[in-house]
Design an enzyme around this catalytic site. Structure first.
Site, PDB file in Angstrom:
ATOM      1  N   TYR A   1      19.014  19.284  35.814  1.00  0.00           N
ATOM      2  CA  TYR A   1      17.804  19.887  35.244  1.00  0.00           C
ATOM      3  C   TYR A   1      18.140  21.271  34.725  1.00  0.00           C
ATOM      4  O   TYR A   1      18.894  22.011  35.346  1.00  0.00           O
ATOM      5  CB  TYR A   1      16.694  19.994  36.303  1.00  0.00           C
ATOM      6  CG  TYR A   1      16.222  18.640  36.763  1.00  0.00           C
ATOM      7  CD1 TYR A   1      15.764  17.696  35.841  1.00  0.00           C
ATOM      8  CD2 TYR A   1      16.236  18.293  38.112  1.00  0.00           C
ATOM      9  CE1 TYR A   1      15.351  16.447  36.243  1.00  0.00           C
ATOM     10  CE2 TYR A   1      15.814  17.042  38.531  1.00  0.00           C
ATOM     11  CZ  TYR A   1      15.374  16.120  37.594  1.00  0.00           C
ATOM     12  OH  TYR A   1      14.966  14.877  37.986  1.00  0.00           O
TER      13      TYR A   1
ATOM     14  N   LYS B   1      13.086   6.437  40.609  1.00  0.00           N
ATOM     15  CA  LYS B   1      12.459   5.830  41.789  1.00  0.00           C
ATOM     16  C   LYS B   1      12.048   4.382  41.558  1.00  0.00           C
ATOM     17  O   LYS B   1      12.371   3.501  42.337  1.00  0.00           O
ATOM     18  CB  LYS B   1      11.226   6.635  42.194  1.00  0.00           C
ATOM     19  CG  LYS B   1      11.543   8.006  42.767  1.00  0.00           C
ATOM     20  CD  LYS B   1      10.308   8.577  43.461  1.00  0.00           C
ATOM     21  CE  LYS B   1      10.484  10.052  43.789  1.00  0.00           C
ATOM     22  NZ  LYS B   1      10.394  10.909  42.593  1.00  0.00           N
TER      23      LYS B   1
ATOM     24  N   ASN C   1      14.677  13.594  31.144  1.00  0.00           N
ATOM     25  CA  ASN C   1      13.573  13.883  30.225  1.00  0.00           C
ATOM     26  C   ASN C   1      13.833  15.177  29.486  1.00  0.00           C
ATOM     27  O   ASN C   1      14.119  16.197  30.081  1.00  0.00           O
ATOM     28  CB  ASN C   1      12.247  13.969  30.989  1.00  0.00           C
ATOM     29  CG  ASN C   1      11.717  12.604  31.301  1.00  0.00           C
ATOM     30  OD1 ASN C   1      12.485  11.735  31.700  1.00  0.00           O
ATOM     31  ND2 ASN C   1      10.446  12.383  31.108  1.00  0.00           N
TER      32      ASN C   1
ATOM     33  N   HIS D   1      26.356   7.166  32.068  1.00  0.00           N
ATOM     34  CA  HIS D   1      27.473   7.709  32.848  1.00  0.00           C
ATOM     35  C   HIS D   1      26.933   7.991  34.246  1.00  0.00           C
ATOM     36  O   HIS D   1      25.777   8.388  34.388  1.00  0.00           O
ATOM     37  CB  HIS D   1      27.960   9.018  32.196  1.00  0.00           C
ATOM     38  CG  HIS D   1      29.087   9.675  32.940  1.00  0.00           C
ATOM     39  ND1 HIS D   1      30.399   9.300  32.764  1.00  0.00           N
ATOM     40  CD2 HIS D   1      29.093  10.670  33.861  1.00  0.00           C
ATOM     41  CE1 HIS D   1      31.164  10.043  33.561  1.00  0.00           C
ATOM     42  NE2 HIS D   1      30.397  10.883  34.226  1.00  0.00           N
TER      43      HIS D   1
ATOM     44  N   PHE E   1       5.493  -5.172  28.856  1.00  0.00           N
ATOM     45  CA  PHE E   1       6.081  -6.197  29.723  1.00  0.00           C
ATOM     46  C   PHE E   1       5.072  -6.628  30.768  1.00  0.00           C
ATOM     47  O   PHE E   1       4.272  -5.833  31.252  1.00  0.00           O
ATOM     48  CB  PHE E   1       7.349  -5.657  30.392  1.00  0.00           C
ATOM     49  CG  PHE E   1       8.468  -5.485  29.423  1.00  0.00           C
ATOM     50  CD1 PHE E   1       9.282  -6.557  29.087  1.00  0.00           C
ATOM     51  CD2 PHE E   1       8.688  -4.270  28.801  1.00  0.00           C
ATOM     52  CE1 PHE E   1      10.305  -6.415  28.161  1.00  0.00           C
ATOM     53  CE2 PHE E   1       9.708  -4.115  27.877  1.00  0.00           C
ATOM     54  CZ  PHE E   1      10.521  -5.192  27.563  1.00  0.00           C
TER      55      PHE E   1
ATOM     56  N   ASP F   1       0.866  -1.166   0.000  1.00  0.00           N
ATOM     57  CA  ASP F   1       0.000   0.000   0.000  1.00  0.00           C
ATOM     58  C   ASP F   1       0.914   1.231   0.000  1.00  0.00           C
ATOM     59  O   ASP F   1       2.116   1.105   0.253  1.00  0.00           O
ATOM     60  CB  ASP F   1      -0.872  -0.063   1.263  1.00  0.00           C
ATOM     61  CG  ASP F   1      -1.684   1.204   1.456  1.00  0.00           C
ATOM     62  OD1 ASP F   1      -2.369   1.608   0.502  1.00  0.00           O
ATOM     63  OD2 ASP F   1      -1.610   1.791   2.545  1.00  0.00           O
TER      64      ASP F   1
ATOM     65  N   GLY G   1      11.365  14.960  35.051  1.00  0.00           N
ATOM     66  CA  GLY G   1      10.496  13.960  34.446  1.00  0.00           C
ATOM     67  C   GLY G   1       9.380  13.541  35.370  1.00  0.00           C
ATOM     68  O   GLY G   1       8.893  14.326  36.169  1.00  0.00           O
TER      69      GLY G   1
ATOM     70  N   ARG H   1      15.116  -1.854  19.038  1.00  0.00           N
ATOM     71  CA  ARG H   1      13.915  -2.705  19.038  1.00  0.00           C
ATOM     72  C   ARG H   1      12.661  -1.842  19.167  1.00  0.00           C
ATOM     73  O   ARG H   1      12.730  -0.686  19.582  1.00  0.00           O
ATOM     74  CB  ARG H   1      13.969  -3.704  20.205  1.00  0.00           C
ATOM     75  CG  ARG H   1      13.979  -3.023  21.578  1.00  0.00           C
ATOM     76  CD  ARG H   1      13.912  -4.003  22.725  1.00  0.00           C
ATOM     77  NE  ARG H   1      13.986  -3.326  24.013  1.00  0.00           N
ATOM     78  CZ  ARG H   1      12.938  -2.806  24.652  1.00  0.00           C
ATOM     79  NH1 ARG H   1      11.732  -2.840  24.109  1.00  0.00           N
ATOM     80  NH2 ARG H   1      13.086  -2.210  25.829  1.00  0.00           N
TER      81      ARG H   1
ATOM     82  N   THR I   1      16.799   8.466  33.999  1.00  0.00           N
ATOM     83  CA  THR I   1      16.611   9.015  32.660  1.00  0.00           C
ATOM     84  C   THR I   1      16.503  10.534  32.746  1.00  0.00           C
ATOM     85  O   THR I   1      16.008  11.070  33.732  1.00  0.00           O
ATOM     86  CB  THR I   1      15.332   8.472  32.000  1.00  0.00           C
ATOM     87  OG1 THR I   1      14.237   8.653  32.897  1.00  0.00           O
ATOM     88  CG2 THR I   1      15.472   7.001  31.679  1.00  0.00           C
TER      89      THR I   1
ATOM     90  N   ASP J   1      -0.155   5.145   1.004  1.00  0.00           N
ATOM     91  CA  ASP J   1      -0.376   6.151   2.052  1.00  0.00           C
ATOM     92  C   ASP J   1      -0.403   5.498   3.441  1.00  0.00           C
ATOM     93  O   ASP J   1      -1.202   4.601   3.683  1.00  0.00           O
ATOM     94  CB  ASP J   1      -1.704   6.875   1.822  1.00  0.00           C
ATOM     95  CG  ASP J   1      -1.719   7.601   0.484  1.00  0.00           C
ATOM     96  OD1 ASP J   1      -0.668   8.142   0.117  1.00  0.00           O
ATOM     97  OD2 ASP J   1      -2.770   7.609  -0.184  1.00  0.00           O
TER      98      ASP J   1
ATOM     99  N   GLU K   1      12.858   9.687  26.277  1.00  0.00           N
ATOM    100  CA  GLU K   1      13.556   9.553  27.565  1.00  0.00           C
ATOM    101  C   GLU K   1      14.948   8.989  27.352  1.00  0.00           C
ATOM    102  O   GLU K   1      15.113   7.783  27.213  1.00  0.00           O
ATOM    103  CB  GLU K   1      12.757   8.643  28.506  1.00  0.00           C
ATOM    104  CG  GLU K   1      11.448   9.261  28.952  1.00  0.00           C
ATOM    105  CD  GLU K   1      10.775   8.476  30.080  1.00  0.00           C
ATOM    106  OE1 GLU K   1      11.496   7.830  30.867  1.00  0.00           O
ATOM    107  OE2 GLU K   1       9.544   8.521  30.159  1.00  0.00           O
TER     108      GLU K   1
END
Length: 375
Positions: free
Chosen positions: A319, A249, A257, A312, A337, A12, A243, A332, A255, A14, A307
């Site tokens: 922030y 936590k 954000n 390191h 999960f 296909d 974030g 991936r 991460t 579109d 994220e």
């Protein structure tokens, strides 16, 4: 369930090869604004995979527009035509077309769009037209998808049995048509979080990057390197925002954000999933980075978030600092999960894959990209 072996691929256009949804939204937003109406994307699911006339009829009716379907079409068609030069190929589209062509796999394009508009759209994409032995528009058959007619006609023109064809589709009408033609069907849903609706398909994938061709006996992609897929690099940056606190936590994974303000178009071009590359922090240097792009459950689904996990150990938060990312590869798709443990285990595995890959010369060269330049 073992898949049947196939000899050709019917695509296909579109929403499968071309990112038409963004253009569709922009044109409709502007057009409906003239009538004092607001396009909210609600109808997108309804009109994906339909013919232009069916789509127009649905919009005229749902928005109560003071014009007929034909009037609406005649006013809006030129607006779409002007935008065709701006439609980007979806991630993995060029890779797939080049790969199949280089291995001599016959390809057909079968779209509910009129033949003329198919030709116009693909003319902006190098090598596409010559890669397809057959191109069929919705105006060349009596009944459009979800009728199987267009796919059966494509098989006939390719001189192939329907059962030897693999259909790749983003819409429900397209999947229904492919199965009614008794073909193998891979669905790549163009609307996020709708994959549960595509149960009729033989396989549902997140994006063309995840297409397992070897399952159908087609030549496999050979461009994966140690569990990663090299991408044309892309760039995103901005101040680090506080974030949701769940990274540190709940997962024990700090991460950073990034504010996605001003980047919603860029993020809409990239499938959700796990990517990696290099991160530059203006005062601290350049570091390895693995990141997820995904849908934020706290907000309206339209907001994709990003994220990055900078690989390191920092002694303090940063922030507000300017963070710049160059994304060089894909690992991936996003998956659900069953437990927190399996999620955490997978994230750590992603980290190991990214750390190892970024040492390969091919990826490590981007560490010196001027975009990361620590000014």
């Amino acid at each position: 369930m073992s898949n049947k072996l196939v000899r050709c691929v019917i695509l296909d256009l579109d929403g499968t090869l071309l990112n038409t949804d963004g253009i569709l939204g922009n044109v409709l937003k502007a057009f409906l604004g003239k009538y004092g109406k607001e396009w909210d994307g609600r109808e997108a699911q309804k009109i994906i995979g339909t013919t232009p006339f069916e789509a127009a009829a649905a919009i005229v009716q749902d928005y109560g527009l003071p014009c007929s379907t034909l009037e609406f079409l005649s006013q809006i068609s030129p607006l779409f035509s002007q935008q065709w030069c701006n439609i980007k190929a979806l991630p993995g589209a060029n890779r797939l077309i080049k790969h199949l062509k280089s291995h001599g796999v016959p390809m057909a394009m079968a779209s509910n769009s009129p033949r003329e508009s198919i030709e116009a759209k693909i003319s902006y994409h190098d090598g596409w037209k010559n890669s397809f032995s057959v191109i069929i528009g919705g105006d060349e058959v009596r009944t459009a998808k979800p009728s199987p007619e267009i796919f059966l006609e494509a098989a006939r023109r390719l001189s192939m049995e329907p059962s030897s064809c693999l259909v790749i589709e983003d819409s429900l009408p397209g999947v229904t048509a492919g199965k009614a033609a008794e073909m193998e069907v891979v669905a790549v849903p163009s609307v996020p979080k709708q994959s549960h609706l595509y149960t009729a398909a033989d396989e549902v994938i997140n994006s063309l990057l995840d297409l397992p061709l070897e399952k159908w006996g087609l030549p496999p992609f050979e461009d994966w390197v140690e569990g990663t897929l090299p991408l044309d690099p892309w760039y995103i940056g901005g101040p680090v925002v506080k974030g949701f606190g769940r990274g540190s936590k709940v997962l024990g994974i700090p991460t950073a954000n990034l504010s996605t303000e001003g980047y919603s178009n860029l993020l809409s071009e990239h499938p959700s999933g796990v990517y990696f590359g290099w991160a530059g922090l203006s005062t601290r240097g350049v570091f390895k980075m693995v990141m997820s792009i995904g849908w934020n459950p706290y907000f309206n689904n339209k907001e994709k978030t990003i994220e990055p996990w900078i690989l390191h150990d920092f002694n303090e938060d940063f922030y507000g600092e300017e963070l710049r990312l160059v994304i060089v590869g894909y690992i991936r798709p996003e998956v659900n999960f069953t437990s927190l443990e399996s999620l955490i285990a997978k994230i750590h595995e992603d980290r190991r894959v990214a750390e190892r890959a970024l040492d390969l010369p091919f990826y490590s060269s981007f560490k010196n990209d001027s975009y990361l330049g620590i000014s």
